[in-house]
Design a protein around this motif. Structure first.
Motif, short mmCIF file in Angstrom:
data_model
loop_
_atom_site.label_atom_id
_atom_site.label_comp_id
_atom_site.label_asym_id
_atom_site.label_seq_id
_atom_site.Cartn_x
_atom_site.Cartn_y
_atom_site.Cartn_z
N LEU A 1 3.39 16.02 2.19
CA LEU A 1 4.26 17.17 1.95
C LEU A 1 4.79 17.77 3.25
N SER A 2 4.10 17.52 4.34
CA SER A 2 4.46 18.10 5.63
C SER A 2 5.26 17.11 6.48
N PRO A 3 6.51 17.39 6.73
CA PRO A 3 7.30 16.52 7.60
C PRO A 3 6.70 16.41 9.01
N ARG A 4 6.10 17.47 9.50
CA ARG A 4 5.50 17.41 10.85
C ARG A 4 4.26 16.53 10.87
N MET A 5 3.49 16.52 9.80
CA MET A 5 2.35 15.61 9.72
C MET A 5 2.85 14.16 9.81
N LEU A 6 3.91 13.87 9.05
CA LEU A 6 4.47 12.52 9.10
C LEU A 6 5.02 12.18 10.47
N ASP A 7 5.57 13.16 11.16
CA ASP A 7 6.02 12.93 12.54
C ASP A 7 4.86 12.49 13.42
N HIS A 8 3.71 13.13 13.25
CA HIS A 8 2.52 12.74 14.03
C HIS A 8 2.07 11.33 13.65
N ALA A 9 2.13 11.00 12.37
CA ALA A 9 1.74 9.66 11.94
C ALA A 9 2.66 8.61 12.56
N ARG A 10 3.94 8.91 12.64
CA ARG A 10 4.89 7.97 13.25
C ARG A 10 4.64 7.77 14.74
N GLN A 11 4.04 8.74 15.38
CA GLN A 11 3.77 8.67 16.82
C GLN A 11 2.58 7.77 17.15
N ARG A 12 1.72 7.51 16.18
CA ARG A 12 0.54 6.68 16.45
C ARG A 12 0.99 5.28 16.88
N PRO A 13 0.39 4.76 17.91
CA PRO A 13 0.78 3.41 18.35
C PRO A 13 0.66 2.37 17.25
N GLU A 14 -0.32 2.54 16.37
CA GLU A 14 -0.52 1.58 15.29
C GLU A 14 0.65 1.57 14.31
N ALA A 15 1.39 2.68 14.25
CA ALA A 15 2.48 2.80 13.30
C ALA A 15 3.80 2.27 13.88
N GLN A 16 3.88 2.22 15.18
CA GLN A 16 5.14 1.80 15.81
C GLN A 16 5.36 0.32 15.57
N GLY A 17 6.54 0.01 15.16
CA GLY A 17 6.88 -1.38 14.90
C GLY A 17 6.42 -1.87 13.54
N ARG A 18 5.93 -0.99 12.72
CA ARG A 18 5.47 -1.40 11.38
C ARG A 18 6.36 -0.76 10.34
N VAL B 1 0.84 -1.19 0.00
CA VAL B 1 0.00 0.00 0.00
C VAL B 1 0.88 1.24 0.00
N LEU B 2 0.52 2.22 -0.83
CA LEU B 2 1.14 3.53 -0.84
C LEU B 2 0.04 4.54 -0.57
N GLU B 3 0.11 5.22 0.57
CA GLU B 3 -0.87 6.24 0.90
C GLU B 3 -0.25 7.61 0.65
N ILE B 4 -0.78 8.33 -0.30
CA ILE B 4 -0.27 9.65 -0.68
C ILE B 4 -1.11 10.69 0.05
N GLY B 5 -0.43 11.59 0.76
CA GLY B 5 -1.15 12.60 1.54
C GLY B 5 -1.71 12.01 2.81
N ALA B 6 -0.91 11.26 3.53
CA ALA B 6 -1.36 10.54 4.72
C ALA B 6 -1.65 11.44 5.91
N GLN C 1 -3.54 -8.24 6.40
CA GLN C 1 -3.67 -8.25 4.93
C GLN C 1 -2.60 -7.42 4.23
N ILE C 2 -1.72 -6.76 4.99
CA ILE C 2 -0.76 -5.81 4.43
C ILE C 2 0.64 -6.41 4.38
N THR C 3 1.26 -6.31 3.21
CA THR C 3 2.66 -6.72 3.03
C THR C 3 3.60 -5.58 3.40
N SER C 4 3.32 -4.40 2.85
CA SER C 4 4.08 -3.20 3.19
C SER C 4 3.14 -2.01 3.08
#
Length: 80
Positions: A63-80, A36-41, A54-57
């Motif tokens: 465009l916003s590095p700070r938005m991506l920082d918030h996405a990385r902080q989500r517990p669901e994203a950690q370890g993935r 999966v590639l999510e553009i504008g996450a 169901q996800i392989t990758s």
């Protein structure tokens, strides 16, 4: 968007409910399979809804590095 990233989810919640309804994001996320590639996450609002069995990758972009920082902080994203 960087300066708005801190409270982005709260700002967008009402608009998302009005435009997408309560279940559209959830139903779309449950259809994801394979690579999966999510553009504008943004802050990663979709991450908690993904069926990770169901996800392989899963790659997110924004465009916003700070938005991506918030996405990385989500517990669901950690370890993935």
């Amino acid at each position: 968007y960087d300066r708005l990233s801190t409270d982005w989810d709260a700002r967008e919640a009402r608009g998302e409910r009005l435009l997408m309804g309560p279940n559209l994001r959830r139903s779309l996320a449950r259809e994801l399979r394979g690579d999966v590639l999510e553009i504008g996450a943004g802050t990663g609002a979709t991450l908690p809804l993904v069926d990770w069995e169901q996800i392989t990758s899963y790659t997110v972009t924004d465009l916003s590095p700070r938005m991506l920082d918030h996405a990385r902080q989500r517990p669901e994203a950690q370890g993935r």
